[in-house]
Motif scaffolding. Structure first.
Motif, PDB file in Angstrom:
ATOM      1  N   LEU A 191       0.926  -1.149   0.040  1.00 33.07           N
ATOM      2  CA  LEU A 191      -0.096  -0.088   0.128  1.00 33.07           C
ATOM      3  C   LEU A 191       0.888   1.202  -0.037  1.00 33.07           C
ATOM      4  CD1 LEU A 191      -2.751  -0.736   2.794  1.00 33.07           C
ATOM      5  CD2 LEU A 191      -3.042  -0.795   0.052  1.00 33.07           C
ATOM      6  N   THR A 192       0.609   2.207  -0.746  1.00 29.20           N
ATOM      7  CA  THR A 192       1.413   3.419  -0.825  1.00 29.20           C
ATOM      8  C   THR A 192       0.393   4.745  -0.945  1.00 29.20           C
ATOM      9  OG1 THR A 192       0.785   3.909  -3.194  1.00 29.20           O
ATOM     10  CG2 THR A 192       2.613   2.191  -2.687  1.00 29.20           C
ATOM     11  N   PRO A 193       0.990   6.074  -0.509  1.00 28.69           N
ATOM     12  CA  PRO A 193       0.081   7.037  -0.421  1.00 28.69           C
ATOM     13  C   PRO A 193      -0.793   7.333  -1.721  1.00 28.69           C
ATOM     14  CG  PRO A 193       2.143   7.529   0.305  1.00 28.69           C
ATOM     15  CD  PRO A 193       2.418   6.242   0.032  1.00 28.69           C
ATOM     16  N   SER A 194      -0.246   6.778  -2.808  1.00 28.26           N
ATOM     17  CA  SER A 194      -1.037   6.725  -4.112  1.00 28.26           C
ATOM     18  C   SER A 194      -1.994   5.825  -4.185  1.00 28.26           C
ATOM     19  CB  SER A 194      -0.172   6.889  -5.311  1.00 28.26           C
ATOM     20  OG  SER A 194      -0.821   7.002  -6.702  1.00 28.26           O
ATOM     21  N   SER A 195      -2.132   4.673  -3.516  1.00 28.19           N
ATOM     22  CA  SER A 195      -2.803   3.654  -3.599  1.00 28.19           C
ATOM     23  C   SER A 195      -3.042   3.030  -2.182  1.00 28.19           C
ATOM     24  CB  SER A 195      -2.529   2.555  -4.539  1.00 28.19           C
ATOM     25  OG  SER A 195      -3.579   1.645  -4.845  1.00 28.19           O
ATOM     26  N   PRO A 196      -3.694   3.849  -1.159  1.00 30.98           N
ATOM     27  CA  PRO A 196      -3.689   3.478   0.374  1.00 30.98           C
ATOM     28  C   PRO A 196      -4.524   2.697   0.974  1.00 30.98           C
ATOM     29  CG  PRO A 196      -4.759   5.640  -0.174  1.00 30.98           C
ATOM     30  CD  PRO A 196      -4.277   5.058  -1.370  1.00 30.98           C
ATOM     31  N   LEU A 197      -5.141   1.935  -0.032  1.00 31.53           N
ATOM     32  CA  LEU A 197      -6.575   1.202   0.807  1.00 31.53           C
ATOM     33  C   LEU A 197      -6.769  -0.094  -0.143  1.00 31.53           C
ATOM     34  CD1 LEU A 197      -9.099   1.000   2.185  1.00 31.53           C
ATOM     35  CD2 LEU A 197     -10.309   2.217   0.344  1.00 31.53           C
ATOM     36  N   GLY A 198      -6.584  -1.137   0.539  1.00 30.98           N
ATOM     37  CA  GLY A 198      -7.083  -2.507   0.294  1.00 30.98           C
ATOM     38  C   GLY A 198      -8.664  -2.861   0.582  1.00 30.98           C
ATOM     39  N   HIS A 199      -9.581  -2.790  -0.494  1.00 38.14           N
ATOM     40  CA  HIS A 199     -10.912  -2.646  -0.259  1.00 38.14           C
ATOM     41  C   HIS A 199     -11.483  -4.093   0.452  1.00 38.14           C
ATOM     42  CE1 HIS A 199     -10.377   0.401  -3.313  1.00 38.14           C
ATOM     43  NE2 HIS A 199     -11.607   0.960  -2.765  1.00 38.14           N
ATOM     44  N   PHE A 200     -12.345  -3.903   1.142  1.00 33.78           N
ATOM     45  CA  PHE A 200     -13.148  -5.291   1.754  1.00 33.78           C
ATOM     46  C   PHE A 200     -13.113  -6.244   0.605  1.00 33.78           C
ATOM     47  CE2 PHE A 200     -14.823  -3.014   5.596  1.00 33.78           C
ATOM     48  CZ  PHE A 200     -14.387  -3.918   6.375  1.00 33.78           C
ATOM     49  N   HIS A 201     -12.742  -7.313   0.936  1.00 30.96           N
ATOM     50  CA  HIS A 201     -12.754  -8.742   0.108  1.00 30.96           C
ATOM     51  C   HIS A 201     -12.494  -9.869   1.294  1.00 30.96           C
ATOM     52  CE1 HIS A 201      -8.630  -8.045   0.729  1.00 30.96           C
ATOM     53  NE2 HIS A 201      -8.343  -9.348   0.423  1.00 30.96           N
ATOM     54  N   ARG A 202     -12.781 -11.122   0.489  1.00 30.04           N
ATOM     55  CA  ARG A 202     -12.461 -12.238   1.185  1.00 30.04           C
ATOM     56  C   ARG A 202     -12.065 -13.267   0.239  1.00 30.04           C
ATOM     57  NH1 ARG A 202     -18.282 -15.296   2.725  1.00 30.04           N
ATOM     58  NH2 ARG A 202     -19.301 -15.072   0.541  1.00 30.04           N
ATOM     59  N   ASN A 203     -11.449 -14.316   1.069  1.00 29.70           N
ATOM     60  CA  ASN A 203     -10.896 -15.505   0.366  1.00 29.70           C
ATOM     61  C   ASN A 203     -11.228 -16.768   0.896  1.00 29.70           C
ATOM     62  OD1 ASN A 203      -9.076 -14.116  -1.571  1.00 29.70           O
ATOM     63  ND2 ASN A 203      -7.386 -13.872   0.054  1.00 29.70           N
ATOM     64  N   LYS A 204     -11.535 -17.726   0.080  1.00 29.83           N
ATOM     65  CA  LYS A 204     -11.908 -19.168   0.838  1.00 29.83           C
ATOM     66  C   LYS A 204     -10.741 -19.821   1.711  1.00 29.83           C
ATOM     67  CE  LYS A 204     -15.563 -20.321  -2.498  1.00 29.83           C
ATOM     68  NZ  LYS A 204     -16.084 -21.274  -3.599  1.00 29.83           N
ATOM     69  N   GLY A 205      -9.423 -19.401   1.094  1.00 32.71           N
ATOM     70  CA  GLY A 205      -8.596 -19.928   1.864  1.00 32.71           C
ATOM     71  C   GLY A 205      -7.923 -19.310   2.941  1.00 32.71           C
ATOM     72  N   ARG A 206      -7.142 -19.913   3.773  1.00 30.94           N
ATOM     73  CA  ARG A 206      -6.354 -19.109   4.844  1.00 30.94           C
ATOM     74  C   ARG A 206      -5.286 -18.522   4.642  1.00 30.94           C
ATOM     75  NH1 ARG A 206      -2.926 -21.453   9.411  1.00 30.94           N
ATOM     76  NH2 ARG A 206      -4.012 -20.755  11.518  1.00 30.94           N
ATOM     77  N   THR A 207      -5.243 -17.182   5.062  1.00 30.33           N
ATOM     78  CA  THR A 207      -4.182 -16.181   4.614  1.00 30.33           C
ATOM     79  C   THR A 207      -3.110 -16.028   5.817  1.00 30.33           C
ATOM     80  OG1 THR A 207      -5.558 -15.328   2.888  1.00 30.33           O
ATOM     81  CG2 THR A 207      -3.360 -14.182   3.237  1.00 30.33           C
ATOM     82  N   VAL A 208      -1.874 -16.298   5.709  1.00 30.35           N
ATOM     83  CA  VAL A 208      -0.759 -15.677   6.676  1.00 30.35           C
ATOM     84  C   VAL A 208      -0.158 -14.555   6.195  1.00 30.35           C
ATOM     85  CG1 VAL A 208       1.165 -16.439   7.832  1.00 30.35           C
ATOM     86  CG2 VAL A 208      -0.537 -18.190   7.447  1.00 30.35           C
ATOM     87  N   HIS A 209      -0.283 -13.578   6.842  1.00 29.64           N
ATOM     88  CA  HIS A 209       0.423 -12.088   6.513  1.00 29.64           C
ATOM     89  C   HIS A 209       1.612 -12.054   7.517  1.00 29.64           C
ATOM     90  CE1 HIS A 209      -4.061 -11.971   5.791  1.00 29.64           C
ATOM     91  NE2 HIS A 209      -4.110 -11.108   5.086  1.00 29.64           N
ATOM     92  N   THR A 210       2.510 -11.345   6.665  1.00 26.06           N
ATOM     93  CA  THR A 210       3.961 -10.896   7.318  1.00 26.06           C
ATOM     94  C   THR A 210       4.196  -9.739   7.025  1.00 26.06           C
ATOM     95  OG1 THR A 210       4.522 -13.469   7.267  1.00 26.06           O
ATOM     96  CG2 THR A 210       6.325 -11.870   7.722  1.00 26.06           C
ATOM     97  N   LEU A 211       4.711  -8.836   7.980  1.00 25.62           N
ATOM     98  CA  LEU A 211       4.958  -7.256   7.775  1.00 25.62           C
ATOM     99  C   LEU A 211       6.417  -7.472   7.249  1.00 25.62           C
ATOM    100  CD1 LEU A 211       4.049  -4.311   7.923  1.00 25.62           C
ATOM    101  CD2 LEU A 211       4.995  -4.345  10.287  1.00 25.62           C
ATOM    102  N   HIS A 212       6.675  -6.547   6.518  1.00 30.65           N
ATOM    103  CA  HIS A 212       7.962  -6.049   6.280  1.00 30.65           C
ATOM    104  C   HIS A 212       8.440  -4.889   6.538  1.00 30.65           C
ATOM    105  CE1 HIS A 212       8.580  -9.751   4.024  1.00 30.65           C
ATOM    106  NE2 HIS A 212       7.614  -9.463   3.353  1.00 30.65           N
ATOM    107  N   LYS A 213       7.779  -3.813   6.375  1.00 28.65           N
ATOM    108  CA  LYS A 213       7.786  -2.500   6.665  1.00 28.65           C
ATOM    109  C   LYS A 213       6.398  -1.699   6.619  1.00 28.65           C
ATOM    110  CE  LYS A 213      10.020   0.057   3.490  1.00 28.65           C
ATOM    111  NZ  LYS A 213       8.881   1.166   3.443  1.00 28.65           N
ATOM    112  N   GLY A 214       6.666  -0.627   7.385  1.00 26.80           N
ATOM    113  CA  GLY A 214       5.328   0.552   7.446  1.00 26.80           C
ATOM    114  C   GLY A 214       4.588   0.230   8.392  1.00 26.80           C
TER     115      GLY A 214
END
Length: 222
Positions: free
Chosen positions: A75-98
């Motif tokens: 996500l960036t100041p130019s594209s700062p929003l990930g709109h509401f959505h869902r997946n059927k699969g399980r998602t593991v998120h890992t932060l790198h920066k920000g």
């Protein structure tokens, strides 16, 4: 009623997006990122060659999925929003920066028996799909772990999620963006994904919450 959200976004949703900074342009180019339909940028970094039975279509013995897939997501100041959505699969998120905020609507917890995890139930109305109002969870992702920020988080299938950029803890404007990785199990396919609609949001949460979260919807979602 007080806002349920911990932090306000660094942007005004109705305002024109600023151009990407030279640093972010270089990062997007270096990682070969492309615009994501959810908002932000992404690139698939791994797709397991192992094929496994498709758990979302157990009636078709020939239907399979990759065991897992992984992406970088930015996500960036130019594209700062990930709109509401869902997946059927399980998602593991890992932060790198920000730093950012995640909002989860636990739709799977209030799905009617005919709609396991909120899926299926063709022909049912929105009212018939859900047994009540869904729990809304909000948390900050960042590196200040002692203050409760998260650097790894898991979202199980059937839950709607939204993410947006917020200021760095020191008051900066997150000009270098929010970079994470996501691993989906079993592997991601667009047919296992859907966007939240306005009608569904209004059914899943209280009226005041739906009004406050309306800007998080992808406006072209049907």
């Amino acid at each position: 009623m007080a806002s349920p959200f911990l932090l306000k976004p660094t942007f005004t949703p109705s305002s024109p997006a600023p151009p990407e900074s030279p640093y972010l342009k270089s990062l997007i180019s270096h990682l070969s990122l492309q615009p994501h339909p959810e908002g932000g940028y992404f690139v698939e970094t791994d797709r397991d060659t192992l094929r496994v039975p498709n758990p979302f279509d157990p009636w078709d013995p020939n239907s399979t999925r990759s065991a897992s897939t992984s992406i970088h997501y930015l996500l960036t100041p130019s594209s700062p929003l990930g709109h509401f959505h869902r997946n059927k699969g399980r998602t593991v998120h890992t932060l790198h920066k920000g730093r950012g905020v995640y909002v989860l609507v636990h739709a799977d917890e209030v799905a009617a028996e005919e709609c396991a995890g909120g899926y299926g139930g063709d022909g049912l109305s929105e009212r018939e799909r859900w047994t009540g109002k869904a729990r809304v969870e909000v948390f900050v992702v960042g590196m200040d772990l002692l203050k409760g920020e998260r650097c790894q988080w898991i979202v199980n299938g059937g839950k709607y999620k939204c993410s947006y950029l917020v200021a760095d803890e020191d008051g900066g404007n997150s000009s270098e963006g929010l970079l994470i990785s996501e691993t989906v199990v079993p592997g991601f396919e667009y047919e296992d994904h859907d966007f939240m609609t306005k009608a569904r949001l209004e059914m899943l949460v209280r009226a005041e919450q739906a009004k406050e979260m309306d800007w998080m919807l992808r406006k072209t979602a049907s």
